[in-house]
Design an enzyme around this catalytic site. Structure first.
Site, PDB file in Angstrom:
ATOM      1  N   HIS A 146       3.927 -20.787  23.843  1.00  0.00           N
ATOM      2  CA  HIS A 146       5.113 -21.184  23.073  1.00  0.00           C
ATOM      3  C   HIS A 146       6.100 -21.944  23.958  1.00  0.00           C
ATOM      4  CE1 HIS A 146       8.547 -20.526  20.217  1.00  0.00           C
ATOM      5  NE2 HIS A 146       9.223 -20.492  21.358  1.00  0.00           N
ATOM      6  N   GLU A 147       6.345 -21.418  25.151  1.00  0.00           N
ATOM      7  CA  GLU A 147       7.294 -22.072  26.062  1.00  0.00           C
ATOM      8  C   GLU A 147       6.742 -23.413  26.566  1.00  0.00           C
ATOM      9  OE1 GLU A 147      10.198 -21.050  26.150  1.00  0.00           O
ATOM     10  OE2 GLU A 147       9.818 -19.107  25.222  1.00  0.00           O
ATOM     11  N   HIS A 150       7.485 -25.922  23.963  1.00  0.00           N
ATOM     12  CA  HIS A 150       8.837 -26.487  24.041  1.00  0.00           C
ATOM     13  C   HIS A 150       8.879 -27.657  25.019  1.00  0.00           C
ATOM     14  CE1 HIS A 150      11.272 -24.035  21.470  1.00  0.00           C
ATOM     15  NE2 HIS A 150      11.003 -22.905  22.091  1.00  0.00           N
ATOM     16  N   GLU A 223      11.781 -24.127  16.972  1.00  0.00           N
ATOM     17  CA  GLU A 223      11.050 -22.881  17.222  1.00  0.00           C
ATOM     18  C   GLU A 223       9.752 -22.844  16.421  1.00  0.00           C
ATOM     19  OE1 GLU A 223      11.561 -20.550  19.496  1.00  0.00           O
ATOM     20  OE2 GLU A 223      13.217 -21.797  20.188  1.00  0.00           O
TER      21      GLU A 223
END
Length: 292
Positions: A146-147, A150, A223
């Site tokens: 997930h990071e 980003h 997100e």
């Protein structure tokens, strides 16, 4: 330390913005008659300060993150867990097509992680000690994915640009309101009196609060995109499992510094009116989006 960093950041913004305005030859916000606003100059000044603030913060984001979270950087793995963490981040970064980020662990009981940095090939990923200790490896991998999402999506730069636009128009309209109060209500006919400055400050505070809902909305959208990237890199089942595990962790106090909240994997749920200021969507919504 946070106060010192805040003051140094603002000093850097003022210094760089002042030099930029001098190079552009932009002077007063008033026209030559000393009465009417020079909207062109005003917009340039507000844009310089608005974008400069956002970009200086972005350029300093890795430094600020390391200092504010107490991040312990992993220069060389000292145990099997750290080696697995470094190998996993390297694998995910390669799959996402970005450079290997710096990796660190911050001493927080709360399960959380963040990514920051102005350059997707020279970013920073931080993960909390609590998450490392309590989550299964497939869940940790999903959080890291997930990071990495980003970073690969360029979310930090995008949010910086959005914040710069918002800052510009908040400052611009606040000063127009201040000018109106000074000229029309207080009948000041030359220069700017105390009414202009007081009204501008009040208007900037009110408009800033309202405008922050715009930034928060964009933050919530990104997100979902990072969850999607995380699911592609780590597997949909693993990403859903990680979010479900995070949902069960809400009783642990939020230990992420406020300056880093928007960059974390999750934040504590806001309800009612305050939900408009939330940087993250409810975890139930994120899980439902992945299940679809």
């Amino acid at each position: 330390m946070r106060i010192v960093l805040f003051l140094l950041t603002n000093l850097a913004i003022i210094l760089v913005a002042s030099v930029t305005l001098s190079l552009l030859g932009v002077g007063s916000t008033l026209q030559a008659n000393g009465v009417d606003l020079d909207l062109g100059n005003l917009l340039i000044i507000c844009a310089v300060f608005g974008f400069m603030g956002s970009f200086v913060s972005l350029l300093l984001s890795k430094f600020m993150a390391k200092r504010s979270t107490g991040l312990q950087m992993i220069e060389q793995a000292s145990n099997a867990d750290e080696q697995w963490l470094m190998d996993t981040v390297q694998e995910l970064a390669t799959e996402a097509g970005i450079g290997m980020p710096e990796v660190g662990i911050f001493p927080a009981e709360q399960a959380n992680a963040f990514a920051t940095g102005w350059n997707k090939n020279n970013a920073l990923v931080g993960i909390s000690l609590g998450l490392l200790q309590r989550f299964r490896r497939e869940e940790i991998r999903a959080v890291l994915a997930h990071e990495i999402g980003h970073i690969a999506n360029g979310d930090m730069v995008t949010l910086t640009l959005i914040q710069g636009v918002v800052n510009t128009f908040v400052m611009f309209f606040a000063r127009i309101i201040g000018h109106f109060v000074d000229r029309v209500i207080l009948k000041n006919e030359e220069g700017h009196g105390i009414g202009y400055f007081v009204a501008s400050i009040v208007a900037e505070l009110v408009l800033g609060i309202l405008a922050s809902t715009i930034v928060a909305w964009f933050s919530r959208r990104r997100e979902f995109r990072a969850d999607e990237m995380g699911a592609r890199l780590a597997g949909n089942f693993a990403m859903i499992g990680a979010l479900q595990r995070l949902k069960a962790e809400y009783e642990v106090p939020d230990q992420m510094p406020s300056t880093m909240t928007a960059f974390g994997i999750s934040s504590h749920l806001k309800e009612g009116f305050m939900a408009a200021f939330a940087t993250h969507p409810p975890l139930d919504d994120r899980i439902a989006a992945l299940q679809k």
